[in-house]
Write an enzyme that holds these catalytic residues in place. Structure first.
Site, PDB file in Angstrom:
ATOM      1  N   ASP A 220       2.396  18.696 -42.409  1.00  0.00           N
ATOM      2  CA  ASP A 220       1.578  18.278 -43.548  1.00  0.00           C
ATOM      3  C   ASP A 220       2.031  16.945 -44.196  1.00  0.00           C
ATOM      4  OD1 ASP A 220       3.810  18.779 -44.840  1.00  0.00           O
ATOM      5  OD2 ASP A 220       3.180  20.137 -46.270  1.00  0.00           O
TER       6      ASP A 220
ATOM      7  N   HIS B 230       6.773  18.308 -44.148  1.00  0.00           N
ATOM      8  CA  HIS B 230       7.271  19.333 -43.499  1.00  0.00           C
ATOM      9  C   HIS B 230       7.082  19.606 -42.287  1.00  0.00           C
ATOM     10  CE1 HIS B 230       6.656  20.133 -47.970  1.00  0.00           C
ATOM     11  NE2 HIS B 230       7.692  20.287 -47.986  1.00  0.00           N
TER      12      HIS B 230
ATOM     13  N   SER C 251      12.204  22.329 -50.309  1.00  0.00           N
ATOM     14  CA  SER C 251      11.071  22.897 -49.566  1.00  0.00           C
ATOM     15  C   SER C 251      11.586  23.174 -48.053  1.00  0.00           C
ATOM     16  CB  SER C 251       9.902  22.071 -49.459  1.00  0.00           C
ATOM     17  OG  SER C 251      10.260  20.687 -49.114  1.00  0.00           O
TER      18      SER C 251
END
Ligand SMILES: *[C@@H]1O[C@H](CO)[C@@H](O)[C@H](O)[C@H]1NC(C)=O
Ligand SMILES: *[C@@H]1O[C@H](CO)[C@@H](O)[C@H](O)[C@H]1NC(C)=O
Ligand SMILES: *[C@@H]1O[C@H](CO)[C@@H](O)[C@H](O)[C@H]1NC(C)=O
Ligand SMILES: *[C@@H]1O[C@H](CO)[C@@H](O)[C@H](O)[C@H]1NC(C)=O
Ligand SMILES: *[C@@H]1O[C@H](CO)[C@@H](O)[C@H](O)[C@H]1NC(C)=O
Length: 392
Positions: A356, A359, A52
């Protein structure tokens, strides 16, 4: 120190004889480094592998798309990225004047002229213990990303030959040797261990196997023709709310990060750096740059004010607890006192490091990009614009 340019990558120099070119190159490098440095490597494409930290739409196209407020800062809508805006890989593409990378898995209106992104959120280096649907990890781990790249390389050329619009959606064959190959993977292998009730020591002991798998897979990508590699190490996982919240009793360092978890990340990085050195010996035509992203990310936690940040350990978008991270994620809904509350973002994401709980914000990603692209955190100490070079 004199650099040996990657011969095949410098079409503009091919008119000169090689020794003369080399002499000019070395003088120019010595005297005019800042000016010359920006001209050295003109990558026509980027191929990215990872999780990610660099997913620009792979997981969104295949399994799980981020919902609002993801993407709100830059794209003004969810854009397949697990951030409020752009990622480091977006700033890398922008640096070379290339479009943002399309995810290989994105089948809708996708343009691969200047590369592709094989990264998906929740990807690991080694076979994941459980896949996403079961609360686990992405099925597209590094070995699968390799197979996808192999297919991409082979099939894009068939498609190009159909001509017309197809030729305008696929990369040229020569781009595969000239491209920049970027890697940012490993955080989820560590995370998977920590959340699988393994002790910190057990996860630490798995690191050499992870790094061996990484080297094997990178070598396979080299064998398909990749030459310029830009490898990010893993970040300080122990400074992220998802670790801090779930391991409340872990020892904290001076800045509030979970020390043992960061120590495992540091061990991973020392082995990765060692492996990069070995790969440089084993792969004679490869330019391999190891990039210490860890140190740059850690500085955001140790000196947030220097970069205009506050509350670096607290998620901007989240709900609950000291780290604003709980069982309901960013974009979800909590019910409190019988009222539904949307879990949205903080007032000023541009002043925050963590988006979040897992990240980084676009603002943090930009600072990280600015630091790492200078070469100050690279081994060998080349800036991003010189990532096609080897120093022999
Ligand atoms: C794909 O993107 C490239 C580069 O931005 C552009 O030149 C090309 O025309 C695009 N292809 C199509 C079919 O729009
Ligand atoms: C880890 O241990 C906790 C408490 O013993 C348990 O509830 C949880 O299911 C375990 N997780 C895994 C992945 O084994
Ligand atoms: C991880 O393993 C290495 C090598 O055995 C050791 O030096 C290091 O202290 C270990 N770190 C942790 C946190 O266990
Ligand atoms: C990637 O590494 C794993 C673990 O070593 C290995 O089983 C797999 O074959 C490798 N894949 C490639 C494409 O090299
Ligand atoms: C819910 O009720 C508690 C106790 O009365 C109160 O402290 C809290 O602020 C309330 N939460 C919301 C969102 O109104």
């Amino acid at each position: 120190m004199c650099f040996r340019p990657m011969k095949s990558l410098h079409n503009t120099k091919s008119a000169m004889s090689f020794p003369r070119c080399l002499a000019i190159f070395c003088i120019a490098t010595t005297l005019l480094n800042p000016v010359f440095a920006s001209k050295v490597c003109e990558f026509p494409a980027i191929l990215n592998f990872g999780d990610s930290n660099s997913d620009t739409g792979g997981l969104a196209a295949s399994l799980q798309a981020p919902t609002p407020p993801y993407g709100e800062t830059y794209f003004h809508k969810p854009a397949g990225r697990f951030s409020d805006g752009r990622l480091i890989i977006d700033f890398i593409a922008q640096n070379f004047g290339l479009p943002y990378l399309s995810a290989y898995l994105d089948s809708l209106g996708t343009n691969f002229t200047h590369g592709a992104n094989f990264a998906t959120a929740a990807s690991t280096i080694t076979l994941p213990p459980t896949i996403l649907a079961a609360g686990g990890y992405s099925p597209f781990y590094l070995n699968i990303q390799y197979f996808q790249f192999n297919e991409f390389k082979r099939r894009t050329q068939f498609i190009r030959r159909q001509g017309g619009i197809f030729a305008k959606l696929m990369p040229q064959k020569k781009y595969f040797a000239e491209a920049l190959y970027t890697f940012d993977i490993g955080q989820n292998d560590l995370g998977a261990g920590f959340f699988d009730n393994k002790t910190v020591e057990q996860v630490n002991a798995s690191v050499p196997d992870l790094i061996n798998a990484f080297s094997t897979n990178l070598t396979s990508i080299y064998k398909l023709g990749a030459r310029s590699f830009w490898i990010h190490n893993t970040g300080p996982i122990g400074c992220l709310p998802y670790i801090l919240t779930n391991f409340l009793s872990a020892e904290r360092d001076a800045f509030g990060c979970a020390k043992p978890y960061n120590q495992v990340a540091q061990y991973f990085n020392s082995k990765l750096k060692e492996a990069a050195g070995q790969l440089r010996k084993d792969l004679p035509n490869a330019a391999i740059t190891y990039v210490d992203v860890y140190s740059v990310k850690y500085s955001l936690f140790s000196s947030p004010k220097k970069y205009g940040f506050e509350k670096p350990l607290v998620a901007c978008c989240g709900y609950g607890g000291d780290y604003n991270f709980g069982s309901v994620p960013c974009g979800g809904t909590v019910t409190e006192n019988g009222t539904d509350i949307f879990v949205g973002s903080c007032e000023k994401p541009s002043t925050r490091v963590n988006w979040d709980g897992i990240h980084y914000t676009e603002a943090a990603n930009k600072v990280i990009f600015d630091q790492i692209s200078s070469g100050a955190f690279s081994d060998p100490p080349f800036p991003l614009n010189n990532a096609c070079l080897r120093n022999d």
